[in-house]
Design an enzyme around this catalytic site. Structure first.
Site, PDB file in Angstrom:
ATOM      1  N   CYS A 227      26.940  89.138 -49.303  1.00 45.27           N
ATOM      2  CA  CYS A 227      25.509  89.441 -49.255  1.00 45.27           C
ATOM      3  C   CYS A 227      24.707  88.168 -49.044  1.00 45.27           C
ATOM      4  CB  CYS A 227      25.038  90.088 -50.554  1.00 45.27           C
ATOM      5  SG  CYS A 227      25.912  91.566 -51.025  1.00 45.27           S
TER       6      CYS A 227
ATOM      7  N   CYS B 243      27.076  89.813 -53.974  1.00 45.89           N
ATOM      8  CA  CYS B 243      28.268  88.996 -53.808  1.00 45.89           C
ATOM      9  C   CYS B 243      28.072  87.962 -52.715  1.00 45.89           C
ATOM     10  CB  CYS B 243      29.475  89.867 -53.479  1.00 45.89           C
ATOM     11  SG  CYS B 243      29.343  90.599 -51.854  1.00 45.89           S
TER      12      CYS B 243
ATOM     13  N   ASP C 185       3.098 109.958 -65.924  1.00 52.23           N
ATOM     14  CA  ASP C 185       4.030 109.937 -67.062  1.00 52.23           C
ATOM     15  C   ASP C 185       3.804 108.725 -67.949  1.00 52.23           C
ATOM     16  OD1 ASP C 185       5.471 112.174 -66.191  1.00 52.23           O
ATOM     17  OD2 ASP C 185       6.510 110.923 -64.734  1.00 52.23           O
TER      18      ASP C 185
ATOM     19  N   ASP D 228       8.773 108.785 -64.211  1.00 54.76           N
ATOM     20  CA  ASP D 228       8.514 107.749 -63.228  1.00 54.76           C
ATOM     21  C   ASP D 228       7.068 107.684 -62.757  1.00 54.76           C
ATOM     22  OD1 ASP D 228       8.538 110.137 -61.708  1.00 54.76           O
ATOM     23  OD2 ASP D 228       8.834 108.919 -59.914  1.00 54.76           O
TER      24      ASP D 228
ATOM     25  N   ASP E 225      10.699 114.064 -67.022  1.00 55.13           N
ATOM     26  CA  ASP E 225       9.709 114.454 -66.042  1.00 55.13           C
ATOM     27  C   ASP E 225      10.492 115.096 -64.892  1.00 55.13           C
ATOM     28  OD1 ASP E 225       7.438 114.386 -64.272  1.00 55.13           O
ATOM     29  OD2 ASP E 225       8.373 112.633 -63.374  1.00 55.13           O
TER      30      ASP E 225
END
Lengths: 51, 744
Positions: free
Chosen positions: B53, B50, B639, B635, B450
């Site tokens: 920020c 926003c 994997d 992740d 996982d």
């Protein structure tokens, strides 16, 4: 009929003007950050002297 | 849209995402030189959302020394910083202090998107032409006669030429490509319809005819280009967002030359035999062997093991492992292209199977559509030829059929739904790679997770804090603040508010623990065997020498027990998946005991522990052979092959680079509820797509007989096309409103 002879070119010219300015805006990066532009109006810029 | 509340959300992200501040050499390597002195660095900051920020970041970075300017791009969630001088300004640290995670952006990711600007230009030209021609057409429809009508037709024909050449070129090229390879796609009927309509209208104009279809052929292009641009926009947005996430693979490493000189080299230039200096907190760039130093390393990304491993000289370490506590010197044993990472890429390529065979709904529909349309037009032509023998009339009607059946609504039906769905997912922190991913996700019946890093955060949590003497815990927490070992970080969270202990000296002994001296007493926090040297015989707890203890002069004062912290909402997410009729399974490289604990807590019945990367792929292939459509959520590097073997895959933003690239969806926030949400939105999008296609078919069923009977005029064609397009757009927008945005 004679009115058409200049009204149509005028209409097309105005349309082309709009098209041209859109393409210019696109090229100069004004559409790069649409979300940011929407939010930035809420930022109050500090009045710095000289800038 | 909700506004800025960086507090809670940020704090969560801060603690959870394993992140490494890129070293200044790394930042310099990734920056782009603008002038002799000026350099530009692109940082990805996923959590800007926003105006506040933007302002916070721009002012904070602007105040730093040697920073020329900082500009936030909210759409791509990036900050570009211009700076000068040799030393890199500490902008990553500054951002982190504000509560924003920043990640370096690869310099090659900076290219402008050519296709998008070409598409937008085409839309603009087609829109301009369609508007003006429509204006003239309306005058014709409302009764312009004779010479005036001819003039209008001629002007329309002139305006249509650039539109067809420029905007239509996209379709002509694609149609030509398809035909050359013996296929047809949606663009073939479009290209044929548009060019025939133009040719016929030109003939009509020359022979002073009544009906010209210039407006139809151009507005058709306009509508279809909108659909195509939206489709492209969605994919591109997700792609850049994913690309901009943290670079988990090291970008380069400090190489120690024989003459003692130090050079920072990019990963690609590291050769076997080179000595590399790896500081605490850096990732190991290539496979290697430790020559000097002891430390703890985090292998969770590589093997799925959650507990850090301590390493000493002569131990082998794999690329992608994170060095936690002490500086290491390693000798590279393989170049980057032969390292563990590259092996995973090879496995991944071998595993890619089921996905390549998937054909998108739009492609399947259009494969049927084009032949049917062309056949209908041909039959109409032959029928009218036979009935009247008037070839001009027969051709006019056949072309009217082609125009009215042009897949205007069909071309919008699929992309518009997917754009709306992708937008909803984007607002909830989920990136979609392309539309076909949503179609595939909607069909799954099995979800495979996982464990480490996906169901759990791969970070330990202190579980017996309540049974530890608060005074001891406070001391331990203050000591732990000096280390970046995951156990220390977990303990440091329990620091007593306000009361900082004064230590005379704190030293970290990599692989063992932390030692502090206070008023002549030696406090140690670390491995039982090292910290509790006086209690070595009597003090063995249930962990043997492995547990973590706090000792004063060798006497154990407190014992700490850890477990892997679960990802937020993991239990709820699995519950929702079960409710949605998806069976859940867990695959892990971790030990059976660790898996059983997590499985029990989450209510997952099936799990397979101790799997090698290829084992995960085999398991998924077995499931696929049994006729299941498998979703893989994972992740780690280990994997990645499984992610590409599965029918569809999801990875968290913390995943390894190649894992994120292999996955179809990437979710940015911590909560695992992203998975059921993505499933839900995909299923809804799937049913809307089918509805839209049904609408398009019904429209054709009504319009085609009218066209075959020869009742279609340019006016009717224009109304019918616009109405059906508006109808599918309106239907797609229901996805936005029907379900409230649940902040995930």
């Amino acid at each position: 009929m004679t009115t058409l002879a200049y009204l149509i070119p005028v209409a097309l010219f105005l349309g082309a003007l709009g098209l041209g300015s859109f393409l210019w805006a696109l090229r100069s990066g004004q559409y790069e950050d649409l979300d940011g532009a929407a939010e930035r109006i809420l930022i109050e810029r500090e009045d710095k002297p000289g800038r | 849209m909700s506004c800025c509340a960086p507090g809670a959300e940020m704090a969560l992200d801060m603690g959870s995402i394993t992140s490494v501040v890129p070293s200044s050499q790394e930042i310099k390597l990734a920056s782009r030189s603008l002038d002799d002195d000026l350099r530009q660095t692109e940082l990805s900051v996923p959590s800007v959302h926003c105006a506040t920020c933007i302002q916070t970041i721009e002012t904070a970075l602007g105040k730093l020394d040697r920073v020329e300017s900082a500009r936030v791009n909210l759409s791509t969630k990036r900050v570009s910083v211009r700076w000068h001088g040799d030393e890199v300004p500490p902008f990553v640290v500054a951002l982190r202090r504000l509560g924003y995670q920043a990640h370096l952006f690869a310099p090659e990711a900076d290219e402008k998107d050519r296709t998008l600007s070409e598409l937008i230009r085409a839309v603009a030209v087609a829109g301009f032409a369609a508007g003006n021609i429509m204006l003239l057409s309306v005058s014709v429809w409302s009764g312009a006669e004779g010479a005036t009508r001819d003039l209008f037709h001629w002007v329309s024909a002139l305006i249509a030429i650039p539109a067809l050449a420029f905007a239509g070129g996209i379709f002509f090229k694609s149609a030509w490509n398809a035909l050359r390879h013996g296929r047809t796609n949606m663009d073939v009927p479009i290209a044929v319809g548009v060019s025939l309509a133009y040719a016929m209208s030109l003939y009509e104009t020359i022979t002073h005819g009544d009906h010209a279809y210039f407006d139809a052929s151009v507005s058709l292009l306009f509508f279809l280009l909108i659909g195509r641009t939206l489709d492209h926009l969605m994919r591109e947005r997700a792609r850049t967002a994913v690309k901009g996430l943290s670079q988990l693979a090291a970008r380069g490493a400090m190489v120690l030359r024989d003459d003692g000189a130090r050079d920072y080299l990019p990963v690609g230039e590291i050769e076997p035999g080179m000595l590399l200096l790896i500081a605490a907190g850096e990732r190991i760039p290539v496979d290697g062997k430790i020559t000097r130093g002891t430390s703890d390393v985090d292998c969770s990304l590589v093997s799925g093991e959650s507990t850090p491993r301590s390493v000493a000289p002569n131990d082998a370490v794999q690329a992608g492992v994170l060095n936690l506590t002490g500086p290491l010197t390693i000798e590279a044993t393989a170049a980057a292209k032969d390292s563990f990472l590259a092996e995973m890429v090879r496995l991944m390529e071998a595993a890619e199977g089921g996905r390549a065979q998937y054909r998108r709904i739009a492609d399947r529909v259009s494969a049927l559509y084009a032949p049917v349309v062309h056949l209908t037009a041909l039959v109409t032509f032959l029928g009218w030829m036979a009935a009247t023998g008037d070839w001009h009339r027969a051709i006019t009607i056949a072309i009217a059929v082609l125009i009215i059946t042009c897949p205007c609504a069909l071309g919008l039906a699929v992309p518009i739904v997917q754009v709306v769905a992708a937008r909803r997912l984007f607002e909830n922190g989920i990136m979609v790679k392309d539309g076909s991913a949503m179609e595939r996700l909607a069909t799954i019946d099995t979800a495979v997770f996982d464990k480490t890093g996906t169901l759990t955060l791969g970070q330990p949590r202190l579980i017996n804090a309540s049974s530890i003497d608060p005074a001891m815990l406070a001391i331990a927490a203050d000591m732990a603040a000096h280390s970046r070992h995951p156990f220390s970080k977990a303990i440091a969270g329990f620091a007593a508010p306000g009361g900082q202990h004064k230590f005379d000296a704190v030293t970290e002994h990599p692989g063992f623990g932390i030692e502090a001296t206070v008023a002549g007493n030696i406090w140690r926090l670390g491995r039982r065997g090292w910290a509790g040297w006086k209690a070595r015989t009597g003090g063995e707890g249930k962990h043997g020498f492995g547990g973590t203890v706090l000792t004063k002069d060798g006497i154990i004062g407190a014992t700490f027990d850890f477990e892997d912290a679960l990802r937020a909402d993991a239990g709820a997410a699995i519950q929702q998946l079960n409710d949605a009729g998806v069976s859940v399974e867990m695959l892990s490289g971790d030990t059976a005991a660790a898996c059983a604990g997590v499985a029990k807590m989450l209510g997952v019945d099936d799990f397979v522990p101790c799997l090698m990367p290829s084992g995960k792929v085999e398991r998924i292939e077995t499931l696929a052979k049994d006729g299941h459509k498998v979703l893989m959520v994972g992740d780690g590097l280990n994997d990645t092959p499984a992610l590409s073997a599965a029918h569809v895959s999801i990875a968290p933003a913390t995943a390894a680079d190649i894992g994120r690239n292999a996955a179809d969806f990437v979710f940015l926030r911590e909560s695992l509820l992203a998975v059921p949400l993505a499933l839900d939105v995909s299923r809804k999008a799937g049913s809307l797509i089918r509805q839209n296609i049904a609408i398009a078919i019904v429209y054709n069923a009504v319009a085609v007989p009218i066209a075959i009977l020869g009742h279609v005029t340019p006016l009717i064609a224009a109304i019918a096309m616009s109405a059906s397009s508006l109808l599918v757009i309106g239907n797609a927008l229901r996805l936005q409103s029907s379900t409230p945005n649940s902040p995930a």
